[in-house]
Design a protein around this motif. Structure first.
Motif, PDB file in Angstrom:
ATOM      1  N   GLU A  82       0.834  -1.202   0.000  1.00 50.45           N
ATOM      2  CA  GLU A  82       0.000   0.000   0.000  1.00 50.45           C
ATOM      3  C   GLU A  82       0.869   1.253   0.000  1.00 50.45           C
ATOM      4  N   ASN A 229     -12.928  -5.824  -2.756  1.00 51.29           N
ATOM      5  CA  ASN A 229     -12.636  -4.444  -3.128  1.00 51.29           C
ATOM      6  C   ASN A 229     -11.438  -4.402  -4.080  1.00 51.29           C
ATOM      7  N   ASN A 230     -11.101  -3.218  -4.560  1.00 50.79           N
ATOM      8  CA  ASN A 230     -10.037  -3.107  -5.562  1.00 50.79           C
ATOM      9  C   ASN A 230      -8.698  -3.609  -5.047  1.00 50.79           C
ATOM     10  N   GLN A 231      -8.383  -3.289  -3.804  1.00 50.79           N
ATOM     11  CA  GLN A 231      -7.103  -3.718  -3.241  1.00 50.79           C
ATOM     12  C   GLN A 231      -7.039  -5.241  -3.132  1.00 50.79           C
ATOM     13  N   GLY A 234      -6.629  -6.731  -6.573  1.00 47.77           N
ATOM     14  CA  GLY A 234      -5.257  -6.549  -7.027  1.00 47.77           C
ATOM     15  C   GLY A 234      -4.325  -7.590  -6.451  1.00 47.77           C
ATOM     16  N   SER A 240      -1.889  -3.995  -9.513  1.00 47.25           N
ATOM     17  CA  SER A 240      -2.055  -2.931  -8.533  1.00 47.25           C
ATOM     18  C   SER A 240      -3.522  -2.505  -8.406  1.00 47.25           C
ATOM     19  N   GLU A 241      -3.809  -1.824  -7.311  1.00 46.67           N
ATOM     20  CA  GLU A 241      -5.143  -1.258  -7.100  1.00 46.67           C
ATOM     21  C   GLU A 241      -5.497  -0.281  -8.217  1.00 46.67           C
ATOM     22  N   LYS A 245      -8.768  -0.444 -10.752  1.00 47.26           N
ATOM     23  CA  LYS A 245      -9.660   0.711 -10.882  1.00 47.26           C
ATOM     24  C   LYS A 245      -9.831   1.113 -12.348  1.00 47.26           C
TER      25      LYS A 245
END
Length: 284
Positions: A82, A229-231, A234, A240-241, A245
């Motif tokens: 992150e 979720n996106n994270q 990924g 990657s996030e 996206k």
């Protein structure tokens, strides 16, 4: 401004360095998939420029980060990844923006510069963030030394690369290696991004209008349906996030929807996704 003073004499490569460089260039030519990039980064690139993580950014015409790929060998903790690639305050995004304020030359950033060596100034505003990451994460070596370079502004969009966690202070010689590799890294990343957006033949008939759905978009849509979720998506897909996206935004536009729930519903209606308890159509 440059991060190294001008060198009066050209860098003279040893025979072994010439061999490593040639191998790295030749191996970069067919890279068109994240898996190939991973193998190259952990092989030929490591021989010249050892590092813990390679972050690759695609920039749009305005210099804004549009897509991020992170390549690493050892498993990175969630917090480390992150800090590297986060869409809001990731170091890679900030480095890319700061690097563009100077000449298109390699630059370095050290968490704790040696007191007897002049510290480069261009990336200095990010030293507190790098130092905090270096001191307060278990995998502190990832944030010790960073070497960055990019393609510079290009009509079709630029690229930017950051080598995190080098085991020594990068010098002019390492910057020279990165300069020689830059055109090949730039083209490889563009091929990867183009390939991830290419439609898959199996799902081409699925949409009634607009471009077909790519295989990567299909994978992401399936995980969206699972509530990820996106994270999380990924991490599952090794991207990657930012990339998740961007794929979702393209998918929303193509489907004519504006959020995740609508995309899932539209996917079921188009038989891209199976209804609850069922199976997808034969085209998937």
């Amino acid at each position: 401004m440059n991060d190294w003073p001008a060198v009066e004499l050209p860098v003279i490569l040893s025979k072994l360095e010439q061999e490593y460089l040639l191998n790295a260039i030749e191996a970069a030519l067919p890279i068109d998939h994240p898996r190939r990039l991973f193998l190259w980064a952990q092989g030929q690139l490591q021989a010249l420029l050892p590092h813990q993580a390679l972050v690759c950014c695609q920039l749009d015409g305005g210099g804004q980060v549009r897509d991020v790929q992170c390549v690493y060998g050892a498993l990175l903790e969630r917090g480390v990844l992150e800090r590297l690639t986060g869409a809001d305050s990731g170091l890679a995004q900030q480095l890319a923006q700061l690097w563009q304020t100077g000449q298109a030359r390699p630059a370095i950033l050290e968490a704790e510069p040696a007191p007897d060596i002049p510290a480069p100034q261009r990336l200095a505003p990010l030293r507190p963030a790098l130092l905090a990451a270096h001191r307060h994460t278990a995998q502190s070596n990832v944030f010790a030394n960073v070497l960055v370079h990019g393609s510079g502004a290009l009509a079709g969009g630029a690229t930017f690369f950051a080598l995190f966690g080098m085991p020594f202070r990068p010098g002019p010689r390492h910057a020279y290696f990165l300069e020689l590799l830059m055109p090949h890294m730039h083209m490889a990343l563009l091929r990867i991004v183009a390939g991830s957006a290419a439609p898959d033949a199996a799902v081409q008939p699925a949409l009634e209008a607009g471009r077909p759905v790519s295989r990567r978009e299909m994978e992401i849509l399936q995980w969206v349906r699972e509530g990820k979720n996106n994270q999380e998506i990924g991490r599952i897909l090794g991207i990657s996030e930012w990339t998740v996206k961007n794929h979702l935004q393209r998918l929303y536009k193509n489907m004519g929807v504006s959020n995740r729930a609508q995309a899932v519903a539209r996917g079921i209606a188009l038989r891209l996704l199976a209804p609850a308890g069922g199976s997808a159509g034969s085209g998937i």
